[in-house]
Scaffold this active site. Structure first.
Site, PDB file in Angstrom:
ATOM      1  CB  CYS A  53      -0.940  -0.070   1.251  1.00 43.05           C
ATOM      2  SG  CYS A  53      -1.962   1.397   1.286  1.00 43.05           S
ATOM      3  CB  CYS A 109      -5.449   3.972  -4.619  1.00 46.11           C
ATOM      4  SG  CYS A 109      -4.259   2.448  -4.811  1.00 46.11           S
TER       5      CYS A 109
END
Length: 258
Positions: A73, A196
């Site tokens: 991530c 994101c």
């Protein structure tokens, strides 16, 4: 059971951060991960991040999607770096381990610069692209980003046979003279997120394939990011940095019923 936590966000991508240097968090309990991420019953987040000790590097970061799956991530890594500094583990530079291996990073004022691994290539799929920036990303260029409902097409691509069994994240990109604008349907979250990190990185590298120059400026629903890179003659990418803010929102103790 009570769990102490810190809440961080990076351009609207939000995370429950847990200091797990004593390794007491029951990471195998996926129901607990889902509860913490639940925006009505729990704390509310796009993911849960553990910070643990590491025998060789500054720390280990473990990231969980709301469904309990693990992945790299990008925004979560930037928030973990800021959290590690708050904990006194690091200063303004660090080397740490996460899901896809070891990374370095540095902090410059309020901006966290996260160094991603080299990317071999982006592959064309009809008029779309696929690129893996530590997490898999399908990238589609569009011209009506604000008006789009990205959930249905995002879900269709994410669960398409082409990406079975693990699926993929799906990004919708609109180019502008100043940079690119991105919206992302995230695998594991199974919804649109405000930002994101690995997704905007993938989109910036695709922009590099269509002759945008580094650094690429990216606008997401949650704020602004930049991605810098070096494109080689073989059309691979090196020296990839995702840069943007990572901010603490609050901290607390949550009573866990699981």
């Amino acid at each position: 059971m009570k769990i102490s936590f810190h809440k961080y966000q990076g351009t609207g991508n939000d995370f429950v951060m847990i200091d797990d240097r004593n390794e007491t968090f029951p990471a195998e309990n996926t129901a607990l991960i889902s509860f913490l991420c639940d925006r009505r019953m729990g704390v509310g987040a796009d993911g849960v991040i553990l910070i643990q000790n590491h025998p060789e590097h500054d720390f280990r970061m473990i990231y969980f999607n709301p469904d309990g799956s693990k992945s790299l991530c990008g925004n979560g890594s930037r928030c973990a770096i800021a959290f590690a500094k708050t904990l006194g583990i690091i200063g303004n530079q660090t080397v740490f381990e996460t899901t896809d291996g070891v990374h370095d990073a540095f902090i410059e004022g309020e901006i966290v610069h996260f160094h991603l691994h080299d990317v071999g290539h982006a592959t064309k799929q009809d008029s779309d692209w696929f690129i893996n920036t530590g997490s898999p990303h399908h990238v589609r260029l569009v011209t009506d980003l604000d008006q789009m409902d990205i959930i249905q097409p995002g879900r269709e691509i994410r669960y398409s046979k082409h990406y079975e069994p693990a699926g993929t994240n799906v990004n919708f990109v609109e180019t502008t003279p100043e940079g690119i604008r991105v919206r992302t349907y995230e695998r594991g979250v199974e919804n649109e997120t405000l930002s994101c990190g690995t997704g905007v990185t993938a989109c910036a590298l695709v922009a590099g394939m269509i002759d945008y120059q580094s650094p690429v400026k990216i606008e997401t629903k949650g704020g602004s990011l930049t991605v810098s890179f070096t494109k080689t003659e073989a059309k691979s990418f090196q020296d990839i940095y995702l840069a943007g803010p990572a901010k603490k929102v609050f901290e607390g103790i949550v009573e866990v019923p699981i």
